[in-house]
Design an enzyme around this catalytic site. Structure first.
Site, PDB file in Angstrom:
ATOM      1  CG  HIS A 108       7.932 -21.229  10.003  1.00 43.70           C
ATOM      2  ND1 HIS A 108       6.879 -20.538  10.523  1.00 43.70           N
ATOM      3  CD2 HIS A 108       8.765 -21.482  11.025  1.00 43.70           C
ATOM      4  CE1 HIS A 108       7.078 -20.363  11.815  1.00 43.70           C
ATOM      5  NE2 HIS A 108       8.207 -20.928  12.148  1.00 43.70           N
ATOM      6  CG  ASP A 117       0.963 -18.042  17.395  1.00 46.70           C
ATOM      7  OD1 ASP A 117       0.963 -17.901  16.161  1.00 46.70           O
ATOM      8  OD2 ASP A 117       1.894 -17.683  18.117  1.00 46.70           O
ATOM      9  CE  LYS A 126      11.696 -23.990  13.080  1.00 44.28           C
ATOM     10  NZ  LYS A 126      12.773 -23.002  13.018  1.00 44.28           N
ATOM     11  CE  LYS A 143       1.988 -19.208  12.402  1.00 40.88           C
ATOM     12  NZ  LYS A 143       2.091 -19.484  13.773  1.00 40.88           N
ATOM     13  NE  ARG A 197      -3.265  -1.425   2.235  1.00 40.87           N
ATOM     14  CZ  ARG A 197      -3.704  -2.127   3.284  1.00 40.87           C
ATOM     15  NH1 ARG A 197      -4.015  -1.519   4.399  1.00 40.87           N
ATOM     16  NH2 ARG A 197      -3.822  -3.434   3.211  1.00 40.87           N
ATOM     17  CD  GLU A 240       7.891 -19.072  20.541  1.00 37.78           C
ATOM     18  OE1 GLU A 240       7.173 -18.133  20.906  1.00 37.78           O
ATOM     19  OE2 GLU A 240       8.172 -19.314  19.361  1.00 37.78           O
ATOM     20  CG  HIS A 260       4.140 -24.309  14.487  1.00 35.09           C
ATOM     21  ND1 HIS A 260       4.050 -24.179  13.124  1.00 35.09           N
ATOM     22  CD2 HIS A 260       4.324 -23.058  14.965  1.00 35.09           C
ATOM     23  CE1 HIS A 260       4.173 -22.904  12.797  1.00 35.09           C
ATOM     24  NE2 HIS A 260       4.338 -22.202  13.899  1.00 35.09           N
ATOM     25  CE  LYS A 268       4.245 -16.450  21.793  1.00 32.56           C
ATOM     26  NZ  LYS A 268       5.286 -16.205  20.811  1.00 32.56           N
TER      27      LYS A 268
END
Lengths: 542, 407
Positions: free
Chosen positions: A231, A288, A235, A201, A93, A269, A293, A393
């Site tokens: 993704h 998420d 890996k 995703k 944009r 994470e 995953h 997380k």
């Protein structure tokens, strides 16, 4: 006609029946069947360069483009894995022209490339990048785009092959795809090249929206043109999981309920939501990570061997195993699925705020930043073997691991040993330090008979080139070569949502547990530990 | 030489090492096999090997780990070849074998002696990962010892790991010394385009090594041509042209020659021949007539041969032209195929860093495409070859067929 020696290339032409033989001998029948594959391609797989094409990148100014897509394309270009007749058309944009966008792209490469930049490849790479400005709801923009792409086919020999890469917000997917269809950019014409679309995703936010999105995509593109990217599947270790399971003879016989006690899959994470509070409020750990995953890893661990390595054979097996994941009643969800949210704490020696204090997060947010679940797979191979999955997380460290815990020995032989031997364990580390670890008991040197557990450890770094490709490089190249094995198929995405949606619905129906329930820098809420303890097991210390 | 040698050398205090940049971290010397073995053990005997990689004096401990991939044996019969190979190998630390032995036999008529320099080269894969090390041992053997290299190599190999032998220059295939060394190898690396003369005699003796079914051979001359093969194969990816792949009538390879005396056998023709051999082996052709000197062109004699594909004979021509390119470099590959009265011509040429392919069907252009083909360095080729395991049937069949074409 002389009968040829039966080499693979000519085996199909060899006479099959008595009639064929007679005809062949009489020389009346000429070889007319066309060969159906190019024999010169055998053994060239790794050297194969994609067809000439235009890489049409939607979301040109977005984070994903800067961090992942452009660096991956540059690396492919630098290593000569992209064709000479190759162009990028980046669509956004913001008000750039070709020159200013190239400058912007150079900055992105300088910041995010995993290899040092070299002047000449960077120059030739950026020379092939064009910018196309406009809004996705602007019909004129897509018409101009179609003209521009046709023009590139003429001027740069890209032959009508196009890969549309949707690195935009997921809410824009139906709009962009609809527009592509409206101006006819989806049509594959005979001899005029392929059209493929790569979708990032998330594929929807529950089962119904995933089905709706698939339907929207399906109105324009056929399923074989669609590449849904996850993704994680690009890996190196995840791809190695297939080699490890099906390229070795010694593990597969043990890979079932007779020998496996349970399986643990962990994605930890240490980071928080990193300024993406608004996004995370909408998604949470289940959408998420769990839906894509974690369930993809589960499918790869639990699936049956596919008959071939072709994309559909592999994905058929994944869908089968996902459909075998047992449905859960609301009561079972309460018992077996744990959600958590981090409060303030210390991670890697730094004090960090709790989730509810993150920017753009509601002060009484009920969004989960941690999820742990116990799944049962009701099939012949896995019946009775629980699969424990967890993702969080702000855990103490960044680590992804699949652990196969084997059953204990059936008979206690070493009675005078102080402790019983621990059951064997096979751990597949996805990150960091990609590698595989096998744990077994060994005698402690000395006069007594003590058993201690030791590790046999294989790390990629010490056996192979340290230079593993980034997941995006692998996946983009696969999409350009038309290999969909590592991409998610429509029914696969729907099957995964079929597992997660009942959980989301059950949670929506009742208040969340008292959040926050774990401090940043700890291994998740106590309820997750209880989930394991009830079964007489515990989470692996990673 | 004393019986009891004092240990010489040891760990080299760490210089700031950036991730990905190999540094030499150990150097020592020994003059007997037993001494070398002792030195190798000494490298890994320090369990608490620390390197100050943080650079600020903080004791950042990065335990070094030895890679365990394969043994690489380099036979360098000229010292400059040994140095050249060593510099390539040390740059590959981190993606290369656990142990490299670089052998240089010298002074064959002098007294027997042995000198071993033991080095460890280490690299940090990432700032937060353990250091990865590989050993390089330079072995210079004088006199009789240099004629029995196998006896020096065998005790120094890391057991149970595959052995790759890299033989730059001219391997004397068929001599007892070469047989001994190649006999230990799982993979042999050579560069056929560096051989003297036309290279064909050596090619034939190399193909004879395939009698050992476990030996794999990588010829850099063949590996280097991958973009040419890609270009040729891409022609037949087009559905309209695919049927012609089984109807080849003629293959002509034009190569550079510096010799204008017109005598065949002075330019190395291994590379031009590999183009033909690869095509023929992929397409299931057999050799009808091996290469013979044919008509004289203006830059030397043509070499001609004939292949058989089913009922048809396929003409093969290797054509030298005077060129500034290195002698033996392929300049152009032309294919002619005929099917049902139609004629397909394919021409592949190289220019600077691109390979261009063009195809015409009855004179109408069907394909024009460029492939980027930067010259691959020996470092790239070596790195690639070291990652291979097992025999590559495409390469093996091409080399075999090339030897048959050589006669």
């Amino acid at each position: 006609m002389a009968v040829k020696t039966p080499t693979p290339a000519s085996a199909r032409d060899a006479p099959q029946t008595a009639l064929d033989l007679r005809l062949a001998r009489d020389g009346k029948r000429r070889r007319s069947r066309k060969p159906d594959h190019n024999p010169l391609r055998d053994g060239l797989r790794l050297e194969r360069v994609p067809d000439p094409h235009v890489f049409v990148l939607f979301g040109a100014t977005g984070d994903l483009t800067r961090r992942k897509v452009l660096p991956a394309l540059y690396q492919l270009w630098r290593t000569n894995l992209l064709p000479h007749e190759y162009r990028v058309v980046a669509i956004g944009r913001r008000d750039y022209d070709d020159a200013s966008f190239r400058a912007e792209a150079r900055t992105a490469l300088e910041t995010f490339s995993r290899v040092p930049l070299e002047t000449e490849p960077v120059r030739t790479f950026l020379d092939r990048v064009d910018y196309h400005q406009g809004d996705f709801d602007d019909d004129g923009m897509f018409e101009r785009l179609a003209t521009r792409l046709d023009g590139l086919d003429q001027t740069h020999g890209t032959r009508g092959n196009r890969l549309y890469y949707l690195a935009t917000q997921s809410s824009a997917f139906p709009l962009v795809i609809g527009q592509l269809g409206r101006v006819g950019l989806d049509h594959e014409v005979h001899g005029g090249g392929w059209r493929r679309v790569v979708i990032e995703k998330p594929f929807g936010r529950d089962r119904d929206s995933a089905i709706r999105l698939n339907r929207e995509v399906g109105k324009v593109f056929r399923e074989k043109q669609v590449y849904r990217i996850d993704h994680y599947l690009g890996k190196e270790t995840v791809r190695n999981l297939l080699v490890f399971r099906f390229g070795n003879g010694i593990f597969e016989p043990l890979w079932n309920r007779r020998y496996v006690d349970h399986v643990q899959i962990t994605v930890a994470e240490s980071i928080g939501v990193e300024g993406r509070g608004a996004f995370y409020e909408e998604t949470g750990a289940s959408r998420d990570f769990l839906q894509n995953h974690l369930l993809q890893l589960l499918a790869l661990v639990a699936m049956e061997p596919p008959a071939t390595m072709d994309a559909d054979a592999l994905r058929d097996e994944k869908v089968k195993v996902m459909r075998a994941v047992a449905d859960m009643t609301p009561a079972e969800i309460d018992r077996d699925v744990i959600r958590g949210q981090y409060g303030p704490g210390w991670v890697s020696g730094e004090q960090v705020p709790g989730y509810r204090s993150e920017p753009a997060v509601h002060a009484a947010s009920e969004t989960e930043t941690y999820v742990a679940a116990k799944f049962a797979i009701d099939d012949w191979r896995w019946s009775g073997v629980p699969f424990y999955l967890r993702m969080g997380k702000r855990l103490p460290k960044r680590a992804t691991e699949i652990a196969i815990q084997f059953r204990p020995v059936p008979h206690r032989l070493f009675r005078e040993a102080a402790v019983d031997p621990e059951p064997n364990l096979l751990a597949i580390r996805v990150q960091p330090d990609e590698g595989i670890l096998l744990r077994f008991g060994s005698k402690v040197p000395g006069l007594g008979l003590d058993i201690r557990t030791v590790n046999m450890d294989f790390t990629y770094g010490s056996a192979f080139s340290v230079d593993s490709p980034d997941a995006y490089e692998t996946l983009i190249l696969d999409a350009l070569l038309g290999d969909a094995s590592l991409f998610t198929r429509a029914d696969e995405a729907e099957a995964a949502w079929g597992i997660v949606t009942p959980i989301l619905e059950a949670w929506a129906g009742r208040p969340a547990p008292p959040f926050p329930d774990y401090a940043a820098g700890t291994w998740g809420p106590p309820a997750a530990d209880q989930l394991m303890e009830t079964d007489g097991r515990r989470w692996r210390r990673i | 030489m004393t019986m009891l040698e004092p240990p010489v050398g040891g760990w080299i205090a760490s210089i700031d090492s950036a991730p990905g940049v190999p540094v030499m971290r150990w150097a020592s010397r020994a003059r007997t096999i037993a001494g070398i073995e002792k030195e190798l053990a000494r490298i890994w005997a320090q369990p608490d090997l620390a390197t100050d990689v943080s650079g600020d004096g903080r004791a950042a401990r990065h335990i070094a780990a030895r890679t365990s991939v394969l043994n690489l044996v380099v036979v360098a019969r000229r010292p400059e070849l040994g140095e050249h190979s060593a510099s390539i190998i040390s740059r590959l630390t981190g993606r290369h074998p656990s142990r490299t032995l670089i052998l240089s036999p010298v002074d064959p008529d002098g007294p027997a002696w042995l000198d071993g320099q033991i080095q460890a080269h280490c690299v940090l894969p990432r700032a937060d990962a353990p250091e990865v090390c590989a050993e390089i041992i330079y072995l210079t053997a004088g006199g009789e010892a240099g004629r029995h290299l196998q006896a020096i190599v065998a005790p120094l190999l890391v057991h149970d790991l595959p052995v790759t032998v890299w033989w730059p220059g001219e391997p004397p295939f068929g001599t007892p010394m070469a047989d001994e060394i190649v006999g230990m190898a799982d993979r042999l690396l050579v560069d056929g385009s560096m051989w003297s003369g036309d290279g064909l005699a050596r090619l034939r003796s190399m193909a004879a090594l395939f009698q050992d079914p476990s030996l794999a051979v990588t010829d850099f001359a063949l590996t280097r041509q991958s973009r040419w093969r890609e270009a040729i194969a891409s022609t037949f990816d087009m559905p309209d042209l695919l049927p012609y792949v089984n109807s080849l009538r003629a293959v002509e390879v034009t190569y550079a020659s510096h010799d204008d005396t017109g005598v065949a056998g002075t330019s190395n023709v291994v590379k031009p021949l590999y183009h033909v051999a690869w095509l023929a082996s992929r397409l299931g052709m057999t050799v009808e007539r091996p290469l013979t000197a044919g008509a004289s062109g203006w830059a030397g004699q043509l070499l001609e041969a004939a292949l058989r594909s089913g009922r048809r004979e396929v003409g093969v021509t290797l054509k030298p032209v005077t060129s500034s390119a290195p002698s033996g470099t392929t300049l152009r590959v032309d294919l002619l195929a005929e099917r049902r009265g139609s004629e397909l011509r394919v021409s592949v040429t190289a220019e600077a860093e691109t390979v261009q392919v063009r195809a015409w069907l009855d004179g109408v252009t069907m394909l024009e495409r460029d492939f980027r083909a930067p010259r691959r360095t020996e470092e790239d080729l070596l790195a690639e070859a070291l990652e291979l395991t097992g025999r590559d049937p495409v390469g093996t069949n091409a080399i075999r067929l090339a030897a048959l074409l050589a006669g």
